[in-house]
Design a protein around this motif. Structure first.
Motif, PDB file in Angstrom:
ATOM      1  N   THR A   3       0.838  -1.202   0.000  1.00  0.00           N
ATOM      2  CA  THR A   3       0.000   0.000   0.000  1.00  0.00           C
ATOM      3  C   THR A   3       0.871   1.249   0.000  1.00  0.00           C
ATOM      4  O   THR A   3       1.989   1.244   0.522  1.00  0.00           O
ATOM      5  CB  THR A   3      -0.918   0.045   1.242  1.00  0.00           C
ATOM      6  OG1 THR A   3      -0.099  -0.030   2.429  1.00  0.00           O
ATOM      7  CG2 THR A   3      -1.915  -1.114   1.229  1.00  0.00           C
ATOM      8  N   LEU A   5       0.564   5.862  -0.113  1.00  0.00           N
ATOM      9  CA  LEU A   5      -0.212   7.097  -0.109  1.00  0.00           C
ATOM     10  C   LEU A   5       0.601   8.141  -0.848  1.00  0.00           C
ATOM     11  O   LEU A   5       1.732   8.448  -0.464  1.00  0.00           O
ATOM     12  CB  LEU A   5      -0.487   7.555   1.327  1.00  0.00           C
ATOM     13  CG  LEU A   5      -1.106   8.953   1.480  1.00  0.00           C
ATOM     14  CD1 LEU A   5      -2.512   8.995   0.869  1.00  0.00           C
ATOM     15  CD2 LEU A   5      -1.154   9.368   2.957  1.00  0.00           C
ATOM     16  N   HIS A  28      -3.368   5.165  -2.555  1.00  0.00           N
ATOM     17  CA  HIS A  28      -4.328   6.190  -2.127  1.00  0.00           C
ATOM     18  C   HIS A  28      -3.786   7.547  -2.530  1.00  0.00           C
ATOM     19  O   HIS A  28      -2.566   7.805  -2.434  1.00  0.00           O
ATOM     20  CB  HIS A  28      -4.552   6.112  -0.617  1.00  0.00           C
ATOM     21  CG  HIS A  28      -5.134   4.813  -0.170  1.00  0.00           C
ATOM     22  ND1 HIS A  28      -6.486   4.602  -0.065  1.00  0.00           N
ATOM     23  CD2 HIS A  28      -4.522   3.640   0.181  1.00  0.00           C
ATOM     24  CE1 HIS A  28      -6.705   3.362   0.339  1.00  0.00           C
ATOM     25  NE2 HIS A  28      -5.525   2.752   0.493  1.00  0.00           N
ATOM     26  N   THR A  30      -4.105  11.870  -2.473  1.00  0.00           N
ATOM     27  CA  THR A  30      -4.658  13.061  -1.835  1.00  0.00           C
ATOM     28  C   THR A  30      -3.923  14.286  -2.357  1.00  0.00           C
ATOM     29  O   THR A  30      -2.761  14.205  -2.774  1.00  0.00           O
ATOM     30  CB  THR A  30      -4.536  12.974  -0.297  1.00  0.00           C
ATOM     31  OG1 THR A  30      -5.169  14.117   0.297  1.00  0.00           O
ATOM     32  CG2 THR A  30      -3.085  12.939   0.151  1.00  0.00           C
ATOM     33  N   ALA A  41      -7.124   9.736  -9.968  1.00  0.00           N
ATOM     34  CA  ALA A  41      -7.814   8.464  -9.743  1.00  0.00           C
ATOM     35  C   ALA A  41      -8.514   7.992 -11.006  1.00  0.00           C
ATOM     36  O   ALA A  41      -8.490   6.801 -11.351  1.00  0.00           O
ATOM     37  CB  ALA A  41      -8.806   8.607  -8.597  1.00  0.00           C
ATOM     38  N   GLY A  46      -4.982   5.228  -8.835  1.00  0.00           N
ATOM     39  CA  GLY A  46      -5.330   4.771  -7.497  1.00  0.00           C
ATOM     40  C   GLY A  46      -6.711   5.247  -7.110  1.00  0.00           C
ATOM     41  O   GLY A  46      -7.555   5.524  -7.969  1.00  0.00           O
ATOM     42  N   THR A  47      -6.927   5.376  -5.816  1.00  0.00           N
ATOM     43  CA  THR A  47      -8.213   5.838  -5.298  1.00  0.00           C
ATOM     44  C   THR A  47      -8.024   7.113  -4.488  1.00  0.00           C
ATOM     45  O   THR A  47      -7.006   7.265  -3.797  1.00  0.00           O
ATOM     46  CB  THR A  47      -8.879   4.771  -4.419  1.00  0.00           C
ATOM     47  OG1 THR A  47     -10.065   5.309  -3.829  1.00  0.00           O
ATOM     48  CG2 THR A  47      -7.952   4.305  -3.298  1.00  0.00           C
ATOM     49  N   ASP A  48      -8.996   8.016  -4.569  1.00  0.00           N
ATOM     50  CA  ASP A  48      -8.902   9.237  -3.767  1.00  0.00           C
ATOM     51  C   ASP A  48      -9.558   9.062  -2.400  1.00  0.00           C
ATOM     52  O   ASP A  48      -9.724  10.037  -1.660  1.00  0.00           O
ATOM     53  CB  ASP A  48      -9.500  10.432  -4.511  1.00  0.00           C
ATOM     54  CG  ASP A  48     -10.969  10.238  -4.837  1.00  0.00           C
ATOM     55  OD1 ASP A  48     -11.462   9.094  -4.755  1.00  0.00           O
ATOM     56  OD2 ASP A  48     -11.638  11.230  -5.167  1.00  0.00           O
ATOM     57  N   GLU A  49      -9.904   7.827  -2.057  1.00  0.00           N
ATOM     58  CA  GLU A  49     -10.421   7.541  -0.719  1.00  0.00           C
ATOM     59  C   GLU A  49      -9.262   7.393   0.266  1.00  0.00           C
ATOM     60  O   GLU A  49      -8.214   6.843  -0.074  1.00  0.00           O
ATOM     61  CB  GLU A  49     -11.260   6.260  -0.729  1.00  0.00           C
ATOM     62  CG  GLU A  49     -12.523   6.365  -1.568  1.00  0.00           C
ATOM     63  CD  GLU A  49     -13.346   5.085  -1.521  1.00  0.00           C
ATOM     64  OE1 GLU A  49     -12.921   4.142  -0.798  1.00  0.00           O
ATOM     65  OE2 GLU A  49     -14.381   5.032  -2.198  1.00  0.00           O
ATOM     66  N   ALA A  50      -9.455   7.872   1.476  1.00  0.00           N
ATOM     67  CA  ALA A  50      -8.404   7.815   2.492  1.00  0.00           C
ATOM     68  C   ALA A  50      -8.155   6.372   2.922  1.00  0.00           C
ATOM     69  O   ALA A  50      -9.087   5.559   2.979  1.00  0.00           O
ATOM     70  CB  ALA A  50      -8.793   8.661   3.698  1.00  0.00           C
ATOM     71  N   PRO A  51      -6.919   6.001   3.220  1.00  0.00           N
ATOM     72  CA  PRO A  51      -6.642   4.642   3.707  1.00  0.00           C
ATOM     73  C   PRO A  51      -7.244   4.438   5.095  1.00  0.00           C
ATOM     74  O   PRO A  51      -7.378   5.387   5.875  1.00  0.00           O
ATOM     75  CB  PRO A  51      -5.117   4.582   3.738  1.00  0.00           C
ATOM     76  CG  PRO A  51      -4.673   6.004   3.843  1.00  0.00           C
ATOM     77  CD  PRO A  51      -5.693   6.811   3.106  1.00  0.00           C
TER      78      PRO A  51
END
Length: 361
Positions: A3, A5, A28, A30, A41, A46-51
Motif C-alpha cells: 500500500t 499514499l 491512495h 490526496t 484516480a 489509485g483511489t482518492d479515498e483515504a486509507p
C-alpha cells in the motif's frame, strides 16, 4: 510494498502512482485540490479515498517550499511506516524537518531525475521514470526498512537508483538542471519582442536551446527558491564567461589585426571548453557518450511517415539510436535525422532508397 499514499497528484506524484498501481500496489491519492486527486484516480493512478490505517509508504510530491510542512503533518499523524519526498531539492527540507524536532529514521529524501514541460495529472505517464536516475539521500539515521521501501518504489518505476549526499545532490542539480533552465529562459526571452522575420528563421538549434523554457514559471520559482545559492554561484561563473566572450567579440570588430587575433583566440577557447564539457554528457541509457552518424531523410508532413521510416529501418536490421526532426519553414515537409552506428549508414541508406525515400547528402 502493498500500500502507498501519494500526497500531491501533479506530474511526478501521479506518474509514480500510475507505475505503482500498474504493479499491483494499492495506491491512495490526496491533494490540496481534491479535483486534481479525483482526476489522477480517474486516470487509473489509485483511489482518492483515504486509507483505513497506516500504509507502507507515503510519497510526498509537493512543491519544495511545502515539502517539510507536508511531511511533518503526515509523520505526526502516523499515516505510513515510511516516508519520502520527490522534491528537486534535498538539503533544505531535511534541515527544516530536523528543526521541527521530528524523528527522521522513517524518512528518506529522494529525487527522480525526470519530468516534462507540462504539469498536472493529465501530463503524467506510468513510464515517466523508466531508465532515468532516481537519487536517494539516506543518512546514518535512515532505517533500513525505509531505504528498502524507497528502492522498491524506484524498481516499480523502472528507474535507476543513485545514492548521494543531500547537499551534493543540490549542487549537482543546480549545475545540470536549475542553472540550464534559467539560461534557456534568458535565451528564449530574446525572442519575445524580436522581429517576426527573424523568428521565422528559427531552426533546430534555437528549439533545442529554448525547449525547457516552456515549463511552468510558478513551479520553477518554487524550485529555485529552495536552491538559490548554488544556482547563483554557477550563474556568476557563466556571467564571467559571458563578459569575456563579449570582449572577445568586440575585439573581432577591431581594425587592429593583433586585437582580432586575440578575439579569435578567446572565442576559440569558449568553443573548445564547450566541446570538452559536452562530451562528458552521458550517452544512451547513461553510458559513455558515443559518436553516431546521421542519415537524413526528406518526408512530407503526413500521418504515418515516421512509422514507415522506422519499419523500413527495422526490416533492414538497423537500430535507430536517436532521431531529430527539422520542419521546413512555410512547407508541409521536414527532414528526419536518423542517428545510427557508423557501420549501419550504407545499409540503411541503401534500404531507404530502395523503398523510395529521398535522402539528403
Amino acid at each position: 510494498m502493498r500500500t502507498a499514499l501519494v500526497i500531491g497528484t501533479g506530474l511526478i506524484g501521479t506518474s509514480a502512482a500510475l507505475a505503482l498501481a500498474a504493479r499491483g500496489v494499492v495506491v491512495h491519492l490526496t491533494d490540496h485540490d481534491p479535483e486534481q486527486a479525483r482526476t489522477a484516480a480517474a486516470l487509473g493512478a489509485g483511489t482518492d479515498e483515504a486509507p483505513e490505517g497506516p500504509v507502507d509508504l507515503a510519497i510526498v510530491a509537493a512543491p519544495p517550499a511545502h515539502v517539510a510542512a507536508t511531511l511533518a503533518d503526515a509523520m505526526r499523524r502516523g499515516v505510513a511506516r515510511g516516508y519520502l519526498d520527490v522534491a528537486s531539492v534535498k538539503g533544505g527540507p531535511r534541515r527544516e524537518l530536523e528543526a521541527l524536532g521530528l524523528d527522521l529514521t522513517s524518512y528518506i529524501g529522494t529525487h527522480p531525475m525526470s519530468g516534462r514541460e507540462k504539469s498536472g495529472p493529465l501530463a503524467a505517464t506510468g513510464d515517466l521514470f523508466e531508465g532515468r536516475p532516481w537519487v536517494l539521500t539516506p543518512t546514518r539515521d535512515t532505517d533500513t526498512e525505509v531505504l528498502n521501501l524507497a528502492l522498491e518504489l524506484v524498481s516499480h518505476c523502472r528507474a535507476v537508483p543513485v545514492v548521494m549526499d543531500a547537499d551534493a545532490h543540490d549542487r549537482a542539480v543546480a549545475l545540470v538542471s536549475h542553472m540550464p533552465h534559467l539560461v534557456s529562459s534568458m535565451v528564449a526571452a530574446r525572442l519575445e519582442h524580436a522581429e517576426e522575420s527573424a523568428v521565422r528563421l528559427c531552426g533546430q538549434g534555437i528549439r533545442d536551446v529554448t525547449r525547457i523554457a516552456a515549463s511552468d514559471p510558478r513551479m520553477w520559482i518554487d524550485i529555485l527558491s529552495a536552491n538559490p545559492g548554488p544556482v547563483a554561484d554557477l550563474l556568476a561563473d557563466v556571467s564571467a564567461d559571458l563578459d569575456e566572450t563579449v570582449q572577445a567579440l568586440r575585439a573581432l570588430q577591431s581594425s587592429d589585426e593583433a586585437k582580432r587575433s586575440e578575439g579569435a583566440t578567446g572565442i576559440g577557447e569558449v568553443l573548445r571548453r564547450g566541446n570538452a564539457g559536452q562530451v562528458r554528457v552521458p550517452g544512451k541509457h547513461g553510458s559513455a557518450p558515443r559518436t553516431y552518424e546521421v542519415v537524413a531523410v526528406l518526408i512530407d508532413d503526413q500521418p504515418g511517415q515516421l512509422a514507415r521510416i522506422f519499419a523500413d529501418a527495422g526490416m533492414a536490421g538497423v537500430n535507430i539510436e536517436d532521431v531529430r526532426i527539422e520542419h521546413a519553414t512555410g512547407q508541409q515537409a521536414g527532414l528526419v535525422q536518423l542517428m545510427v552506428e557508423p557501420k549501419a549508414v550504407p545499409v540503411l541508406g541503401a534500404a531507404l532508397r530502395e523503398r523510395g525515400w529521398a535522402l539528403r547528402q
